[in-house]
Design a protein around this motif. Sequence first.
Motif, PDB file in Angstrom:
ATOM      1  N   ILE A 159       0.889  -1.203   0.008  1.00 19.92           N
ATOM      2  CA  ILE A 159      -0.225   0.087   0.030  1.00 19.92           C
ATOM      3  C   ILE A 159       0.919   1.298  -0.020  1.00 19.92           C
ATOM      4  O   ILE A 159       1.711   1.418   0.979  1.00 19.92           O
ATOM      5  CB  ILE A 159      -0.935  -0.145   1.075  1.00 19.92           C
ATOM      6  CG1 ILE A 159      -1.781  -1.240   1.270  1.00 19.92           C
ATOM      7  CG2 ILE A 159      -1.832   1.084   1.228  1.00 19.92           C
ATOM      8  CD1 ILE A 159      -2.703  -1.418   2.680  1.00 19.92           C
ATOM      9  N   ASP A 160       0.502   2.101  -0.996  1.00 20.73           N
ATOM     10  CA  ASP A 160       1.492   3.199  -1.078  1.00 20.73           C
ATOM     11  C   ASP A 160       0.416   4.553  -1.187  1.00 20.73           C
ATOM     12  O   ASP A 160      -0.402   4.622  -2.008  1.00 20.73           O
ATOM     13  CB  ASP A 160       2.169   3.165  -2.582  1.00 20.73           C
ATOM     14  CG  ASP A 160       3.387   4.124  -2.449  1.00 20.73           C
ATOM     15  OD1 ASP A 160       3.500   4.945  -1.552  1.00 20.73           O
ATOM     16  OD2 ASP A 160       3.999   4.246  -3.536  1.00 20.73           O
ATOM     17  N   ALA A 161       0.881   5.351  -0.403  1.00 17.12           N
ATOM     18  CA  ALA A 161      -0.234   6.872  -0.293  1.00 17.12           C
ATOM     19  C   ALA A 161       0.716   8.002  -0.123  1.00 17.12           C
ATOM     20  O   ALA A 161       1.671   7.803   0.627  1.00 17.12           O
ATOM     21  CB  ALA A 161      -1.200   6.514   0.544  1.00 17.12           C
ATOM     22  N   LEU A 162       0.462   8.998  -0.801  1.00 14.97           N
ATOM     23  CA  LEU A 162       1.236  10.156  -0.603  1.00 14.97           C
ATOM     24  C   LEU A 162       1.063  10.768   0.901  1.00 14.97           C
ATOM     25  O   LEU A 162      -0.015  10.800   1.493  1.00 14.97           O
ATOM     26  CB  LEU A 162       0.385  11.428  -1.453  1.00 14.97           C
ATOM     27  CG  LEU A 162       1.178  12.576  -1.700  1.00 14.97           C
ATOM     28  CD1 LEU A 162       2.561  12.358  -2.167  1.00 14.97           C
ATOM     29  CD2 LEU A 162       0.635  13.625  -2.359  1.00 14.97           C
ATOM     30  N   GLY A 163       2.404  11.169   1.291  1.00 12.58           N
ATOM     31  CA  GLY A 163       2.383  11.539   2.755  1.00 12.58           C
ATOM     32  C   GLY A 163       2.337  10.407   3.884  1.00 12.58           C
ATOM     33  O   GLY A 163       2.530  10.729   5.050  1.00 12.58           O
ATOM     34  N   TYR A 164       2.780   9.330   3.179  1.00 17.47           N
ATOM     35  CA  TYR A 164       2.700   8.166   4.196  1.00 17.47           C
ATOM     36  C   TYR A 164       4.101   7.031   3.902  1.00 17.47           C
ATOM     37  O   TYR A 164       4.228   7.006   2.622  1.00 17.47           O
ATOM     38  CB  TYR A 164       1.594   7.234   4.256  1.00 17.47           C
ATOM     39  CG  TYR A 164       0.412   8.016   4.803  1.00 17.47           C
ATOM     40  CD1 TYR A 164       0.139   8.208   6.140  1.00 17.47           C
ATOM     41  CD2 TYR A 164      -0.548   8.894   3.841  1.00 17.47           C
ATOM     42  CE1 TYR A 164      -0.975   8.803   6.641  1.00 17.47           C
ATOM     43  CE2 TYR A 164      -1.571   9.438   4.439  1.00 17.47           C
ATOM     44  CZ  TYR A 164      -1.823   9.785   5.665  1.00 17.47           C
ATOM     45  OH  TYR A 164      -2.872  10.464   6.438  1.00 17.47           O
ATOM     46  N   GLU A 165       4.387   6.372   4.658  1.00 14.95           N
ATOM     47  CA  GLU A 165       5.376   5.397   4.494  1.00 14.95           C
ATOM     48  C   GLU A 165       4.566   4.102   3.765  1.00 14.95           C
ATOM     49  O   GLU A 165       3.659   3.761   3.932  1.00 14.95           O
ATOM     50  CB  GLU A 165       5.995   4.831   5.634  1.00 14.95           C
ATOM     51  CG  GLU A 165       6.990   5.713   6.346  1.00 14.95           C
ATOM     52  CD  GLU A 165       8.420   5.654   5.858  1.00 14.95           C
ATOM     53  OE1 GLU A 165       9.058   4.731   6.207  1.00 14.95           O
ATOM     54  OE2 GLU A 165       8.799   6.683   5.299  1.00 14.95           O
ATOM     55  N   LYS A 166       5.464   3.601   2.556  1.00 14.58           N
ATOM     56  CA  LYS A 166       4.946   2.460   1.918  1.00 14.58           C
ATOM     57  C   LYS A 166       4.846   1.272   2.737  1.00 14.58           C
ATOM     58  O   LYS A 166       5.660   1.228   3.627  1.00 14.58           O
ATOM     59  CB  LYS A 166       5.783   2.275   0.766  1.00 14.58           C
ATOM     60  CG  LYS A 166       5.199   1.102   0.052  1.00 14.58           C
ATOM     61  CD  LYS A 166       6.042   0.897  -1.410  1.00 14.58           C
ATOM     62  CE  LYS A 166       6.015   1.547  -2.400  1.00 14.58           C
ATOM     63  NZ  LYS A 166       6.668   1.213  -3.503  1.00 14.58           N
ATOM     64  N   LEU A 167       3.759   0.714   2.865  1.00 13.25           N
ATOM     65  CA  LEU A 167       3.604  -0.697   3.433  1.00 13.25           C
ATOM     66  C   LEU A 167       3.508  -2.019   2.834  1.00 13.25           C
ATOM     67  O   LEU A 167       3.112  -2.243   1.796  1.00 13.25           O
ATOM     68  CB  LEU A 167       2.301  -0.692   4.465  1.00 13.25           C
ATOM     69  CG  LEU A 167       1.906  -1.788   5.087  1.00 13.25           C
ATOM     70  CD1 LEU A 167       2.884  -2.086   6.287  1.00 13.25           C
ATOM     71  CD2 LEU A 167       0.468  -1.787   5.507  1.00 13.25           C
ATOM     72  N   THR A 168       4.363  -2.725   2.944  1.00 12.21           N
ATOM     73  CA  THR A 168       4.595  -4.099   2.282  1.00 12.21           C
ATOM     74  C   THR A 168       4.211  -5.044   3.370  1.00 12.21           C
ATOM     75  O   THR A 168       5.008  -4.921   4.383  1.00 12.21           O
ATOM     76  CB  THR A 168       5.676  -4.264   1.793  1.00 12.21           C
ATOM     77  OG1 THR A 168       6.382  -3.391   0.598  1.00 12.21           O
ATOM     78  CG2 THR A 168       6.174  -5.495   1.066  1.00 12.21           C
ATOM     79  N   THR A 169       3.205  -5.939   3.079  1.00 16.43           N
ATOM     80  CA  THR A 169       2.814  -6.622   3.986  1.00 16.43           C
ATOM     81  C   THR A 169       1.886  -7.874   3.509  1.00 16.43           C
ATOM     82  O   THR A 169       1.899  -8.077   2.327  1.00 16.43           O
ATOM     83  CB  THR A 169       1.916  -5.833   5.307  1.00 16.43           C
ATOM     84  OG1 THR A 169       1.696  -6.686   6.396  1.00 16.43           O
ATOM     85  CG2 THR A 169       0.471  -5.426   4.553  1.00 16.43           C
TER      86      THR A 169
END
Length: 331
Positions: A242-252
């Motif tokens: 999950i990748d969103a502007l203003g947030y760390e990308k989450l790989t889970t």
Amino acid sequence: MKPAYDKIAARTKVDLSKLPNLLDLTAESITENVLAINAQNCKDERMKSVFTSLVKHLHAFVKETELTTEEWMTAINFLTETGQKCTDIRQEFILLSDSLGVSTLVDSINNAKPPGATEGTVLGPFHTGDAHEFSNGESIATEGKGDYLFIQGKILDTQGKPVAGAIIDTWETDGHGLYDTQYANRLEPDCRGRLHSADDGSYSFRAVVPIAYPIPNDGPVGRMVSQLGRHVYRPAHLHMMIDALGYEKLTTALYFEGDPYLASDAVFGVKKSLIVKPDLITDLEQTKARGFKEAKPHVLLTKDFVLATPKEAKAARKLRKLDASGSKVRL
């Protein structure tokens, strides 16, 4: 005749007259000389630091194990075969990293999360960049790939506010325990897709229930794991990035409760917070309402994902580092 150092320096950009003397090196002197010549002209301090540690540990390993020439050549051939097994849709080196616990170690060091944020886990070797785009509610799997699964939830921040427009990249095995890239006749992506969270942070898609599967055993990594006397299985799971502007990308990934391999994952990726308990929906009207083709029971999985901001993630990494060093943090 005196070597033409000036001409050599101009050609190689290295002044030979200032290099350490590398003649007649021994097991006792080789390490310090490799370190010296690596550091002589390296302008990248991080690279210099990493290679200093790499050489020290690698040389120490050879000395500690008294590695034979035959064993060294076996290792060279193993790494060569690992590289040869890699393609655009298969990453044997990531699988090697996974199976030795290095991927989990790197992830743990670099992706610490603040309280409440969803934990990450290993990427795995089966992510591709060619997934199709889907709208919420659509299916990432073609018909007949396995038992029906419907996934829904929200993408939120640590304050519980919705994150709109997050890019959700998801992939999984089919009901036979195979990724689409493992089929020789693969024509297009299947059991993988990309979608976006809605304005209220919600997302949903149809898929199939993944099953436990063995890591590829047709390559050097699978053989290595087997020769070590380990099993080669991963528990059933669904990958989410999950990748969103203003947030760390989450790989889970989400792991399914009750799987026999949860506590002995071949690539060390399972975390308790990522284990989920789906519900079996026997109301066939709900099956049809969710867009499935056949009127039969389906599995429902509801899961929210909580993203951290770069500032929150940085603070979490700092805290992890302090904890690892044994420092006491005053609150």
